[in-house]
Design an enzyme around this catalytic site. Structure first.
Site, PDB file in Angstrom:
ATOM      1  CG  HIS A  54      -1.922  -1.162   1.200  1.00 30.91           C
ATOM      2  ND1 HIS A  54      -2.716  -1.222   2.188  1.00 30.91           N
ATOM      3  CD2 HIS A  54      -2.213  -2.259   0.555  1.00 30.91           C
ATOM      4  CE1 HIS A  54      -3.467  -2.259   2.007  1.00 30.91           C
ATOM      5  NE2 HIS A  54      -3.190  -2.830   0.991  1.00 30.91           N
ATOM      6  CD  GLU A  65      -2.268   4.701   2.264  1.00 36.95           C
ATOM      7  OE1 GLU A  65      -1.943   3.753   1.540  1.00 36.95           O
ATOM      8  OE2 GLU A  65      -3.831   4.891   2.547  1.00 36.95           O
ATOM      9  CB  CYS A  69      -6.087  -0.217   5.439  1.00 39.23           C
ATOM     10  SG  CYS A  69      -4.153  -1.002   5.295  1.00 39.23           S
ATOM     11  CB  CYS A 100      -1.779   2.204   5.748  1.00 37.29           C
ATOM     12  SG  CYS A 100      -1.282   1.149   4.317  1.00 37.29           S
TER      13      CYS A 100
END
Length: 159
Positions: free
Chosen positions: A57, A59, A87, A90
């Site tokens: 991801h 992030e 999420c 993250c």
């Protein structure tokens, strides 16, 4: 907490980066790290491809890079801008890196509604505020912000 015009500009930049990712066939997520003056320090597109890294991801990857470059004391003065709400993974990465503030576009709830149970994006509807609240230090969260605008690229990509 309220947002600034600079927050809006940097958040919209994450939307542009997410669109760039989508145009490359990459999951349409992006993140930016900015210092306390709003200077962009790092940018990151989703890193799912080419290795199909489910933890790639934007992030999380950005927070790994940031924590290898800057001290937690410095990052406490920085803002993580994300095209979609971080999420749980993250948010945890941002917390552990020491980030002080998060500004995001589309909420996890909205993203889950858009993606459904997509095998490449099994979205957790767990607000990042809940993850940060379980920690031992405060992280300022601003979002969802410009959620309809943030969702546009996902409507096309996952649709």
């Amino acid at each position: 907490m309220s947002h600034t015009e600079q927050d809006i500009a940097l958040l919209r930049k994450t939307f542009t980066l997410a669109e760039k990712a989508a145009a490359q066939g990459v999951h349409p997520f992006a993140a930016i790290l900015a210092d306390s003056q709003g200077q962009v320090l790092m940018e990151q597109l989703n890193a799912y491809l080419p290795d199909k890294d489910m933890t790639g991801h934007a992030e999380r990857v950005l927070m790994t890079r940031a924590s290898q470059t800057y001290s937690p004391e410095f990052l406490a003065q920085c803002t993580l801008f994300t095209s979609a709400e971080p999420c749980a993974m993250c948010a945890g990465a941002a917390y552990w890196a020491g980030i002080g503030r998060v500004v995001y576009g589309a909420s996890e709830k909205r993203l889950k509604a858009l993606t459904g149970n997509h095998p490449e994006n099994p979205t957790l509807d767990l607000p990042c505020r809940d993850v940060f609240a379980a920690g031992q230090r405060d992280v300022i969260v601003v979002g969802p912000l410009l959620e309809d605008e943030a969702a546009e690229v996902h409507e096309v990509f996952w649709g």
